[in-house]
Write a protein that holds these residues in place. Structure first.
Motif, PDB file in Angstrom:
ATOM      1  N   SER A   1       0.797  -1.245   0.143  1.00  0.00           N
ATOM      2  CA  SER A   1      -0.010  -0.051  -0.105  1.00  0.00           C
ATOM      3  C   SER A   1       0.802   1.076   0.058  1.00  0.00           C
ATOM      4  CB  SER A   1      -1.024   0.109   1.431  1.00  0.00           C
ATOM      5  OG  SER A   1      -0.217  -0.131   2.261  1.00  0.00           O
ATOM      6  N   ALA A   2       2.208   1.162   0.312  1.00  0.00           N
ATOM      7  CA  ALA A   2       2.957   2.438   0.343  1.00  0.00           C
ATOM      8  C   ALA A   2       3.802   2.435  -1.186  1.00  0.00           C
ATOM      9  CB  ALA A   2       3.931   2.301   1.669  1.00  0.00           C
ATOM     10  N   VAL A   3       4.212   1.447  -1.657  1.00  0.00           N
ATOM     11  CA  VAL A   3       5.148   1.213  -2.755  1.00  0.00           C
ATOM     12  C   VAL A   3       4.227   1.706  -3.851  1.00  0.00           C
ATOM     13  CG1 VAL A   3       6.369  -0.012  -4.205  1.00  0.00           C
ATOM     14  CG2 VAL A   3       6.507  -0.230  -1.849  1.00  0.00           C
ATOM     15  N   TRP A   4       2.816   1.130  -3.993  1.00  0.00           N
ATOM     16  CA  TRP A   4       2.057   1.537  -5.089  1.00  0.00           C
ATOM     17  C   TRP A   4       2.074   2.960  -5.575  1.00  0.00           C
ATOM     18  CZ3 TRP A   4      -1.107  -1.108  -8.763  1.00  0.00           C
ATOM     19  CH2 TRP A   4      -0.935  -2.633  -8.988  1.00  0.00           C
ATOM     20  N   PRO A   5       1.313   3.698  -4.747  1.00  0.00           N
ATOM     21  CA  PRO A   5       1.194   5.239  -4.900  1.00  0.00           C
ATOM     22  C   PRO A   5       2.658   6.113  -5.066  1.00  0.00           C
ATOM     23  CG  PRO A   5       0.503   4.639  -2.746  1.00  0.00           C
ATOM     24  CD  PRO A   5       0.857   3.395  -3.239  1.00  0.00           C
ATOM     25  N   LEU A   6       3.625   5.333  -4.103  1.00  0.00           N
ATOM     26  CA  LEU A   6       4.880   6.133  -4.016  1.00  0.00           C
ATOM     27  C   LEU A   6       5.525   6.206  -5.504  1.00  0.00           C
ATOM     28  CD1 LEU A   6       7.239   7.648  -2.751  1.00  0.00           C
ATOM     29  CD2 LEU A   6       8.036   5.601  -1.922  1.00  0.00           C
ATOM     30  N   LEU A   7       5.499   4.690  -5.940  1.00  0.00           N
ATOM     31  CA  LEU A   7       6.224   4.763  -7.255  1.00  0.00           C
ATOM     32  C   LEU A   7       5.726   5.434  -8.622  1.00  0.00           C
ATOM     33  CD1 LEU A   7       7.367   0.829  -7.447  1.00  0.00           C
ATOM     34  CD2 LEU A   7       8.773   3.031  -6.744  1.00  0.00           C
ATOM     35  N   SER A   8       4.324   5.290  -8.416  1.00  0.00           N
ATOM     36  CA  SER A   8       3.504   6.292  -9.429  1.00  0.00           C
ATOM     37  C   SER A   8       3.870   7.807  -9.549  1.00  0.00           C
ATOM     38  CB  SER A   8       2.009   6.065  -9.346  1.00  0.00           C
ATOM     39  OG  SER A   8       1.421   4.539  -9.561  1.00  0.00           O
ATOM     40  N   LEU A   9       3.705   8.217  -8.115  1.00  0.00           N
ATOM     41  CA  LEU A   9       4.069   9.478  -7.941  1.00  0.00           C
ATOM     42  C   LEU A   9       5.563  10.058  -8.271  1.00  0.00           C
ATOM     43  CD1 LEU A   9       2.218   9.876  -4.250  1.00  0.00           C
ATOM     44  CD2 LEU A   9       1.599  10.841  -6.595  1.00  0.00           C
ATOM     45  N   VAL A  10       6.242   9.142  -7.876  1.00  0.00           N
ATOM     46  CA  VAL A  10       7.850   9.427  -8.251  1.00  0.00           C
ATOM     47  C   VAL A  10       7.944   9.643  -9.889  1.00  0.00           C
ATOM     48  CG1 VAL A  10       9.975   8.569  -8.359  1.00  0.00           C
ATOM     49  CG2 VAL A  10       8.616   8.433  -6.296  1.00  0.00           C
ATOM     50  N   LEU A  11       7.359   8.588 -10.554  1.00  0.00           N
ATOM     51  CA  LEU A  11       7.332   8.566 -12.069  1.00  0.00           C
ATOM     52  C   LEU A  11       6.800   9.934 -12.709  1.00  0.00           C
ATOM     53  CD1 LEU A  11       6.592   4.791 -12.938  1.00  0.00           C
ATOM     54  CD2 LEU A  11       8.745   6.051 -13.187  1.00  0.00           C
ATOM     55  N   ALA A  12       5.537  10.312 -12.115  1.00  0.00           N
ATOM     56  CA  ALA A  12       5.005  11.476 -12.459  1.00  0.00           C
ATOM     57  C   ALA A  12       5.784  12.873 -12.266  1.00  0.00           C
ATOM     58  CB  ALA A  12       3.584  11.486 -11.860  1.00  0.00           C
ATOM     59  N   ALA A  13       6.328  12.687 -10.960  1.00  0.00           N
ATOM     60  CA  ALA A  13       7.382  13.824 -10.808  1.00  0.00           C
ATOM     61  C   ALA A  13       8.411  14.043 -11.800  1.00  0.00           C
ATOM     62  CB  ALA A  13       7.478  13.812  -9.309  1.00  0.00           C
TER      63      ALA A  13
ATOM     64  N   HIS B   1       7.442  11.218 -16.523  1.00  0.00           N
ATOM     65  CA  HIS B   1       6.981  10.172 -17.244  1.00  0.00           C
ATOM     66  C   HIS B   1       5.419  10.198 -17.618  1.00  0.00           C
ATOM     67  CE1 HIS B   1      10.741   8.349 -17.261  1.00  0.00           C
ATOM     68  NE2 HIS B   1      10.772   8.740 -15.932  1.00  0.00           N
ATOM     69  N   SER B   2       5.006   9.772 -18.791  1.00  0.00           N
ATOM     70  CA  SER B   2       3.475   9.654 -19.235  1.00  0.00           C
ATOM     71  C   SER B   2       2.880   8.761 -18.269  1.00  0.00           C
ATOM     72  CB  SER B   2       3.477   9.317 -20.732  1.00  0.00           C
ATOM     73  OG  SER B   2       3.929   8.039 -20.945  1.00  0.00           O
ATOM     74  N   THR B   3       1.398   8.997 -18.411  1.00  0.00           N
ATOM     75  CA  THR B   3       0.344   8.063 -18.028  1.00  0.00           C
ATOM     76  C   THR B   3       0.855   6.810 -18.363  1.00  0.00           C
ATOM     77  OG1 THR B   3      -1.320   8.615 -19.472  1.00  0.00           O
ATOM     78  CG2 THR B   3      -1.257   9.646 -17.178  1.00  0.00           C
ATOM     79  N   ASP B   4       1.050   6.432 -19.652  1.00  0.00           N
ATOM     80  CA  ASP B   4       1.301   5.313 -20.234  1.00  0.00           C
ATOM     81  C   ASP B   4       2.544   4.487 -19.702  1.00  0.00           C
ATOM     82  OD1 ASP B   4      -0.630   5.543 -22.005  1.00  0.00           O
ATOM     83  OD2 ASP B   4       0.617   6.151 -23.853  1.00  0.00           O
ATOM     84  N   ALA B   5       3.499   5.304 -19.401  1.00  0.00           N
ATOM     85  CA  ALA B   5       4.844   4.653 -18.978  1.00  0.00           C
ATOM     86  C   ALA B   5       4.382   4.430 -17.463  1.00  0.00           C
ATOM     87  CB  ALA B   5       5.771   5.708 -18.684  1.00  0.00           C
ATOM     88  N   ILE B   6       3.703   5.064 -16.602  1.00  0.00           N
ATOM     89  CA  ILE B   6       3.215   4.793 -15.404  1.00  0.00           C
ATOM     90  C   ILE B   6       2.583   3.491 -15.379  1.00  0.00           C
ATOM     91  CG2 ILE B   6       1.862   5.672 -13.464  1.00  0.00           C
ATOM     92  CD1 ILE B   6       2.596   8.576 -14.062  1.00  0.00           C
ATOM     93  N   GLY B   7       1.281   3.516 -16.259  1.00  0.00           N
ATOM     94  CA  GLY B   7       0.588   2.179 -16.327  1.00  0.00           C
ATOM     95  C   GLY B   7       1.361   1.067 -16.824  1.00  0.00           C
TER      96      GLY B   7
ATOM     97  N   VAL C   1      -4.825  -3.823   8.272  1.00  0.00           N
ATOM     98  CA  VAL C   1      -4.090  -2.584   9.141  1.00  0.00           C
ATOM     99  C   VAL C   1      -2.832  -2.542   8.311  1.00  0.00           C
ATOM    100  CG1 VAL C   1      -2.896  -2.213  11.214  1.00  0.00           C
ATOM    101  CG2 VAL C   1      -4.908  -3.341  11.474  1.00  0.00           C
ATOM    102  N   GLY C   2      -2.310  -3.443   7.844  1.00  0.00           N
ATOM    103  CA  GLY C   2      -0.845  -3.055   6.784  1.00  0.00           C
ATOM    104  C   GLY C   2      -1.273  -2.329   5.661  1.00  0.00           C
ATOM    105  N   LEU C   3      -2.410  -2.559   5.092  1.00  0.00           N
ATOM    106  CA  LEU C   3      -2.870  -2.068   3.943  1.00  0.00           C
ATOM    107  C   LEU C   3      -3.401  -0.578   3.941  1.00  0.00           C
ATOM    108  CD1 LEU C   3      -4.675  -4.913   2.162  1.00  0.00           C
ATOM    109  CD2 LEU C   3      -2.746  -3.896   1.377  1.00  0.00           C
ATOM    110  N   ALA C   4      -4.009  -0.259   5.353  1.00  0.00           N
ATOM    111  CA  ALA C   4      -4.356   0.951   5.678  1.00  0.00           C
ATOM    112  C   ALA C   4      -3.429   2.037   6.069  1.00  0.00           C
ATOM    113  CB  ALA C   4      -5.673   0.883   6.655  1.00  0.00           C
ATOM    114  N   THR C   5      -2.255   1.336   6.774  1.00  0.00           N
ATOM    115  CA  THR C   5      -1.373   2.248   7.121  1.00  0.00           C
ATOM    116  C   THR C   5      -0.308   2.411   6.449  1.00  0.00           C
ATOM    117  OG1 THR C   5      -0.478   0.407   8.423  1.00  0.00           O
ATOM    118  CG2 THR C   5      -2.018   1.574   9.730  1.00  0.00           C
ATOM    119  N   GLY C   6      -0.094   1.744   5.416  1.00  0.00           N
ATOM    120  CA  GLY C   6       1.223   2.122   4.433  1.00  0.00           C
ATOM    121  C   GLY C   6       1.215   3.107   3.937  1.00  0.00           C
ATOM    122  N   PRO C   7       0.099   3.911   3.381  1.00  0.00           N
ATOM    123  CA  PRO C   7       0.003   5.245   2.919  1.00  0.00           C
ATOM    124  C   PRO C   7       0.607   6.326   3.792  1.00  0.00           C
ATOM    125  CG  PRO C   7      -1.689   4.132   2.302  1.00  0.00           C
ATOM    126  CD  PRO C   7      -1.119   3.137   3.318  1.00  0.00           C
TER     127      PRO C   7
END
Length: 388
Positions: free
Chosen positions: A32-44, A47-53, A150-156
């Protein structure tokens, strides 16, 4: 002397259960922490949405590969060595996402990370289903499911604390993963021994399709909900903040209801608990679609629905273990995770297609459709399962 021996076995079992719960909490937190983090780093990084996908798609590919690779590796090198290795390598790989700026270098790195972290998931489930006695399996797996939620909820929260810029969030997530190593080491004497050869995980015994479909439907609805529910919330007129609050209610329901459902599943036939959860999975989205609910009523409905959907996973896992021998369990656990991964891949695609063809308001009916198919299978196959 006999009483001392019993206490030692119970203590060993408790340490094993604690180790498995620690590992699954680490898995949920990392995912739950890595998924959004990697997408946000790529966007920053521009990189395009295609690359993020494409990068996100590698997660599913890695998870699928892991469902075939983890057990053979654990049989070759040992269960404990494989679990500890997966946890440590996951932690060590995270800083590389910060240190290596190349998008193309991220492709094998992300694939490998998800092979490893899904391996932790598979081995934690094998450990806990082998360790716990059947008379307590429902409630222990309820605790296990709560820990995962709990792990999934607290990761972010790690992103809120450390931000998404620089290496700090990567190092923080890695440190949290390494914390799970200690309970695994403490429970090392309870680690299972895997000796049987792997069996097919796509064509399980005829008594198992219903529980495997529970795993598929849970993941399909969970991922589709996470990906598409904010869009549905905005369509209903919710503010972006309230749409995000809707997302938070789903895992909260899972946290609150896993242990009560597990308690009930130890006292009545587990197939009935699954049927009850599936009925809720059919009816609650229909109410969401049909009724002009206030925000508070909508949030309460989402929380109840999330709890029942979470029950599909943990109670099905208990039923799978109840109807299998210890030699069969490792491969059936791997099958359970494989079908869960297939649901993760299929769910958002199918739900997105429903929204495209029938309109955004039809999303809850898609969720209801998944549960309706599962309910039919559960009703049809109930006689194949022994009573607990």
């Amino acid at each position: 002397m006999f009483a001392v021996s019993i206490k030692m076995r119970q203590s060993k079992r408790t340490l094993g259960i604690a180790a498995a719960i620690s590992a699954i909490t680490a898995f949920g937190f990392a995912m739950s922490a890595v998924w959004p983090l990697l997408s946000l780093v790529l966007a920053a990084r521009g990189h395009s949405t295609d690359a993020i996908g494409l990068s996100a798609g590698l997660a599913g590919a890695g998870a699928l590969a892991s469902s075939f690779l983890t057990l053979p590796i654990a049989r070759r090198f040992g269960f404990l060595t494989t679990l500890l290795g997966a946890l440590i390598l996951c932690a060590l790989s995270l800083p590389l996402f910060h240190l290596i700026p190349s998008f193309w270098a991220w492709i094998p790195l992300r694939f490998t990370f998800h092979v490893l972290v899904t391996g932790v998931f598979i081995l934690a489930e094998i450990w806990i289903t082998l360790e716990v006695e059947d008379k307590h399996r429902g409630i222990v797996l309820g605790i296990y499911g709560t820990a995962l939620s709990v792990g999934l909820a607290t990761g972010p929260l790690i992103l809120k604390a450390f931000g998404t810029v620089g290496g700090a969030p990567f190092y923080a997530i890695a440190a949290c993963l390494l914390l799970a190593v200690l309970p695994v080491l403490l429970g090392r004497r309870a680690a299972p021994k895997l000796t049987q050869p792997a069996k097919s995980r796509l064509l399980p015994p005829l008594t198992m399709p219903a529980v495997l479909l529970c795993s598929f439907v849970f993941a399909a609805v969970d991922l589709a909900f996470t990906a598409l529910m904010p869009i549905y919330g905005l369509h209903r007129g919710f503010s972006p903040e309230n749409a995000a609050l809707v997302l938070a209610m789903f895992p909260l329901g899972s946290i609150l209801l896993q242990i009560p459902l597990g308690y009930v599943a130890d006292r009545i036939p587990r197939i009935y608990v699954l049927q009850f959860c599936a009925v809720g999975g059919v009816l609650l989205p229909i109410l969401m679609y049909a009724l002009p609910l206030s925000l508070s009523a909508f949030l309460a409905l989402i929380m109840l629905w999330g709890g029942l959907l979470g029950g599909l996973y943990t109670v099905a896992l208990a039923l799978l273990a109840q109807n299998a021998t210890p030699d069969e369990l490792p491969d059936l656990n791997a099958a359970f995770v494989l079908w869960n991964t297939l649901g993760m891949v299929a769910g958002p695609v199918i739900a997105g297609g429903i929204m495209s063809t029938a309109g955004t308001p039809a999303l809850p009916l898609g969720f209801s459709g998944f549960a309706a198919i599962l309910l039919c299978v559960l009703l049809f196959s109930a006689r194949n399962y022994t009573q607990n």
